[in-house]
Structures are given as C-alpha cells and as structure tokens.
Write an enzyme that holds these catalytic residues in place. Structure first.
Site: not given
Ligand code: UGA
Length: 470
Positions: A231, A157-158, A283
């Site tokens: 994802n 995750r970023e 992602c």
């Molecule tokens: C995501 C995945 O979590 C990673 O496992 C994956 O490797 C990565 O995509 C990728 O394919 O490269 P990332 O995009 O960095 O990672 O961010 P996340 O922490 O997953 O959050 C994604 C979005 O969902 C954000 O906008 C975040 O605010 C939102 N989110 C996350 C929610 O609205 N609620 C949650 O409970 C969790």
C-alpha cells in the site's frame, strides 16, 4: 474437488463481508460475526450494507445456505476450523494502527478454543501483531499446540472487491507452521488449482483455469510487511506522479503523455500513475502513517514515507489554488461539484479528498451544489445541507447557474457528460477537473475554459472572423 472448510470471519466491513461472500462462493461454509446487532440484523434481512459489484448477488445466493450471520463469536469459534479476523484497525493520534479490536477478538477466541484452530489476520496490521495475538491467546492458558496464527493480507480495492478477491494477482500466506499453511492452502485451492474458474457461473475476471493465481508462502512477519509495503508503494507511485504533474505544469509539458511514456516501461507499469487531487480512502492514508510509525518504533529512518504524505496533502492545496486561479476570488462564488466519494465506483467517503476540498471551499465562502452517484447519503451524515451547501440530484442540477464546475471524483459517468447541455447549464463555461477526465483540446473546441492536473489550461476556441471582402 476441493474440500469444504468451516470458516468464521469476524468483522463485516469491506474486507470481512467480501471475504465471507467469496469464501462461500469458493464452496466453504462461513459464519460471519459482527458485534453490531443492527448490522447482523440488516445482513440477515437481505441488506448488503456496502456498495460493491457482485456482492448483492453472492449474498443473495448464499445467505442462510453457505453464509450465516451472528453476534456470537464464541460459538462461531467453537464451530470453525479457521477464524479470519477482519475487524477495523483505525488510526490512532500518533499514526499507529489501533489494535484494540484485534486484541479483543483474539481474547474472545482464546476463551472459546476447544480444539486446534488457525487464527488468520486479514485486517491490515503492523509487523509483530502476529506475535502479540499468540501471546494474548497463551495468556488465557491455551497451549501453542492448540492454535496457530497466520497472516493472510487482503489486496482488494473498494468497488472491485469481489473480482479482486476471486481473481487476485497473488495470495500471500504468512505461516510459521506447516499445519496452518496446509489449511490456508486448502481454503484457497479452488482458486489456486483453477477449479473455480471452470464453473460457468464463476464471477468473471483476469484469472482462469489456465492462469490461476499463485499462492506465496512466507513467514508471518514478511506477510505483515508485504501488506503495508504494497500500500505504501502504491501511495508513493501516486505521490510521485502528482509531483511530476506539478513539474509538467510549470515546464509546459503534459503529465498524461509523461505517465504514458513512463508506464510503457514494463519495470514501471502504467497503473497507479494517474495524477489527481491526492489519494484518499480508508487504506492508503492510514497505512502509510502506520508503516511510518512502525519504522519509527523500530528505529529505521524511512523519511520517504513522510514525503509521500507531504506531497499528498500539498496536492489538495494546489488544487484549491487552481480553482481560485480560474475564478479570481472565491468568496460568494457558486460552484457545481461532481464527486464526494474518495474514488469512482464506491459510496465510501472516508478520507475523501473531495470532502476535504469541499470543506476548504466552504471556508473560503463558496456556495456549493454537490452531486455523487452513490455517496450523497454518506456525505450528508458528515456535512449536512446548509445555506452554503446543497446536494443535487444529478450532474446538470449541480452545474445549474454555477460560476464553474469542479470535478473531484473519477466516476465513469462524469467522463461522459453531455457537454453541450453542460455549457448551457453553467453560468460560465469553466470546468476545473481534478481527475483529467477530458482532453483539453476537445474541451476548448466545446467552448470551455478547462483546467486539469499537470496539463496546460485550454481556452475556448473562437470561430475565425469572416474574411472581409475587398
Ligand atoms: C487500496 C489498494 O489498492 C488495495 O490493493 C488494498 O487492498 C486496499 O487499499 C486496502 O488496503 O484495503 P482502495 O483504497 O480501495 O484500495 O483504493 P485504490 O483504488 O487503491 O485508490 C486509493 C486512492 O488513490 C483513491 O483516492 C484513488 O482515487 C487514488 N488514486 C489511485 C490516484 O489518485 N491515482 C491512481 O493512479 C490510483
């Protein structure tokens, strides 16, 4: 003692750069290749390009001594045993992943193959990409005995990318040949044997020598699908809780209590059940669309994914209506906005719901003063300042004289604001929180009208009138 392997990582984006730094940290020798000369020069000069915990220290430790940077893919291929492809796979008009960068790298690698190489897909790619890469290389006259193509998807995750890389829940290796699987197992052995975690200077995280990460060996096609399915499933979890939050608002329940109650079931788990303004980033939106497109191409009905996307788009519109409901009309209103990044802890604004919502608010005639601890520089590039939009230096400046404060991104510092100061800074004490960073009751006691997601609006608690003595 694990063996040091010569690795090339092609692409210096989030995945490539983090992988390069972490492979060096694991004891391998890494050549990081990018065709953008400016990026390579910046990396050589000590820039880290992205905002990521631990990355500056790792690059400082290994730059020139473990990690080198180059634009020369041919030479990197000749020198390396394993070549990780970590280039972008942007979304095309139809939702498909555009694989032209992957193809270009595969062809260039093919032109430079001199002995056996294992080529590793690290970019997120649809199922069958592996077969296409094999075919592209064979078309250059390279015999199948000279190479293997392996799928090794990345789940970082970023914001926590380095810790996620070195302390993964699992390492997935999709390999159809034993020779290639052995090389990947050797590359990851400092983690899977627990050796890395014994080091006193190891980056801290959840794995340990006693509990090292498992390496799951699968077919290449299964590994490709594991990445997209993971994802898409996480995006589904978020859309699910967002849909539940809408139900809670209407029914008068509290989504935070509901999420806690669901998450305590170990089969469901508490993570990725945080309601908000919809998922964003480079992602989830892209991967859900690509997975849907793969299903369509294979003739499989996966309408659930369309629904996940629909709920996500709807969530932003609902939040816009919520802002409107707090302010009656939007035209001419001054809003303090906290958050531009797609989530806290990163400067990335790609597919950020915050940016989408700011554009919607500007279209409604609002005046916005926005602040983000890391993403302002990137936001200015896509949304320059103008008569209706300015960027503030901190949260309180953004709030100054605003009709309301709106929270879009879950930065820790936004959850720890000085509420008394904020109350005095705002024109009206109204906060509309898209990330549920505060307790409604506490906000009411602090004198705020507080709107959040999936919970009842709370209003300032008035001091009881002094008892009238008779
Ligand atoms: C995501 C995945 O979590 C990673 O496992 C994956 O490797 C990565 O995509 C990728 O394919 O490269 P990332 O995009 O960095 O990672 O961010 P996340 O922490 O997953 O959050 C994604 C979005 O969902 C954000 O906008 C975040 O605010 C939102 N989110 C996350 C929610 O609205 N609620 C949650 O409970 C969790």
């Amino acid at each position: 003692m694990s063996k040091s392997i010569q690795i090339a990582v092609v692409g210096s984006g989030y995945v490539g750069l983090v992988a390069a730094a972490c492979f060096a940290e694991m004891g391998h020798r890494v050549i990081c290749v990018d065709n953008d000369e400016r990026k390579v020069a910046a990396l050589e000069n000590g820039d880290t390009l992205i905002h990521e915990d631990h990355l500056p220290e790792l690059l400082a430790r290994y730059r020139g001594d473990g990690v080198s940077f180059t634009t020369d893919l041919a030479e990197a291929t000749r020198e390396s045993e394993a070549i990780f492809i970590a280039v972008g796979t942007p979304q095309s008009e139809s939702g498909d992943a555009d694989l032209s960068y992957v193809e270009a790298v595969a062809c260039e690698v093919a032109r430079s193959i001199t002995g056996y190489k294992v080529i590793v897909e690290k970019s997120t790619v649809p199922v069958y990409t592996n077969e296409w890469i094999c075919r592209a290389i064979e078309r250059h006259g390279i015999d199948r005995s000279q190479f293997d193509v392996v799928s090794n998807p990345e789940f970082l995750r970023e914001g926590t990318a380095v810790a996620d890389f070195l302390h993964p829940d699992r390492i997935v290796v999709g390999a159809d040949s034993e020779r290639a699987a052995d090389i990947l197992e050797a590359i990851y052995s400092p983690l899977t044997t627990g050796e890395y975690y014994q080091r006193p200077d190891a980056i801290p995280g959840v794995c340990s020598t006693a509990a090292p990460p498992p390496l799951l060996l699968t077919s290449t096609k299964s590994a490709e699908i594991i990445k997209h399915a993971s994802n898409a499933f996480l995006a589904l979890k978020i859309s699910f809780i967002n849909a539940v939050s809408n139900l809670c608002e209407t029914a008068g329940a509290d989504v935070e209590q509901v999420a806690r109650g669901m998450g305590l079931d170990s089969r469901i788990g508490p993570r990725f059940l945080r309601p908000g303004i919809g998922y964003g980033g480079s992602c989830f939106p892209k991967d859900v669309a690509a997975f849907r497109s793969v299903a369509e191409q294979l003739g499989v009905d996966f309408g659930l994914l369309t629904e996940v996307e629909r709920i996500n788009a709807q969530q932003k519109k609902r939040f816009l209506s919520k802002i409107r409901s707090a302010l009656w009309t939007l035209r001419g209103k001054r809003l303090g906005v906290l958050g531009l990044a797609f989530k806290g802890g990163t400067d990335d604004i790609r597919e950020s719901p915050a940016i989408d919502l700011i554009r919607m608010l500007l279209a409604e005639g609002c005046h916005i003063s926005a602040f983000d601890p890391a993403a302002v520089r990137r936001a200015i590039e896509v949304m320059p300042e103008g008569p209706a939009l300015e960027y503030a230096d901190d949260a309180y400046s953004a709030a100054r004289n605003a009709d309301a404060l709106v929270i879009f991104t879950d930065w820790n510092e936004f959850a720890n604001l000085d509420l008394e100061r904020l109350g005095k800074t705002l024109r009206y004490p109204i906060i509309i929180d898209g990330r549920n960073l505060y307790e409604p009751q506490a906000m009411a006691e602090q004198g705020f009208t507080y709107l959040s997601v999936g919970r009842a609006t709370s209003y300032p608690v008035r001091q009881p009138a002094a008892a009238v003595s008779t």
